[in-house]
Design a protein around this motif. Structure first.
Motif, short mmCIF file in Angstrom:
data_model
loop_
_atom_site.label_atom_id
_atom_site.label_comp_id
_atom_site.label_asym_id
_atom_site.label_seq_id
_atom_site.Cartn_x
_atom_site.Cartn_y
_atom_site.Cartn_z
N THR A 164 8.49 -26.61 31.13
CA THR A 164 7.25 -27.30 30.80
C THR A 164 6.31 -26.36 30.06
N THR A 165 5.34 -26.94 29.40
CA THR A 165 4.33 -26.13 28.69
C THR A 165 3.59 -25.23 29.65
N GLU A 166 3.25 -25.76 30.82
CA GLU A 166 2.51 -24.97 31.81
C GLU A 166 3.33 -23.77 32.27
N TYR A 179 5.72 -22.33 30.60
CA TYR A 179 5.84 -21.45 29.44
C TYR A 179 4.63 -20.51 29.37
N TYR A 180 3.42 -21.08 29.51
CA TYR A 180 2.23 -20.23 29.43
C TYR A 180 2.04 -19.38 30.68
N HIS A 204 3.23 -28.01 39.11
CA HIS A 204 4.64 -28.28 38.78
C HIS A 204 5.36 -28.94 39.95
N GLY A 263 -1.35 -33.78 29.83
CA GLY A 263 -1.92 -33.15 28.63
C GLY A 263 -3.06 -32.20 28.94
N GLU A 318 -1.55 -28.98 30.36
CA GLU A 318 -0.89 -28.24 29.26
C GLU A 318 -1.93 -27.50 28.42
N ALA A 319 -2.98 -28.21 28.05
CA ALA A 319 -4.04 -27.59 27.24
C ALA A 319 -4.74 -26.48 28.02
N MET A 323 -2.46 -23.35 28.12
CA MET A 323 -2.47 -22.67 26.83
C MET A 323 -3.80 -21.96 26.62
#
Length: 130
Positions: A2-4, A6-7, A74, A81, A84-85, A88
């Motif tokens: 997931t984006t989360e 990843y960051y 998670h 969204g 995720e933002a 990042m």
């Protein structure tokens, strides 16, 4: 991934490598036996290296909270969204914080810290009120 997550991984890597420049400065500014030992006097460091060391400690302290929030989101499948933002934003704010702290840019450093903190608060809000 997931984006989360990843960051979170990037944030962990940032914290894992921030020590390298200031440690190299300690090695360059002190006898090697002092740099790797336990000297009685504090080791010499350039002012920028002292600031980077403080930024590194701050990054590690905040990584604990960020990781707990990302992993909780998670596990609860609460990501969206906004999370995720926020993840990042947290990472890039921490990069800016480390650079601004090292370069002694006080207003930018403080703003970057506040932005990263607000990103964590937003993730917590989503978890609690999702």
């Amino acid at each position: 991934m997931t984006t989360e997550l990843y960051y979170l991984t990037l944030s962990a890597l940032l914290a894992a490598f921030l020590w390298v420049p200031y440690t190299l400065n300690v090695i360059a500014a002190n006898p090697i036996t002092d740099a790797v030992g336990y000297p009685e006097q504090p080791l010499r460091m350039a002012p920028w290296a002292e600031r980077l060391k403080k930024a590194h400690y701050n990054a590690v302290e905040n990584l604990v909270v960020f990781a707990a929030l990302i992993l909780t989101a998670h596990l609860l499948d609460a990501g969206n969204g906004m999370t995720e933002a926020a993840a990042m934003t947290y990472f890039w704010a921490r990069v800016v914080h480390a650079v601004a702290y090292t370069a002694a840019i006080p207003w930018v450093r403080t703003l970057a810290f506040a932005v990263a903190w607000a990103a964590m608060v937003l993730i917590a809000w989503v978890i609690l009120h999702g």
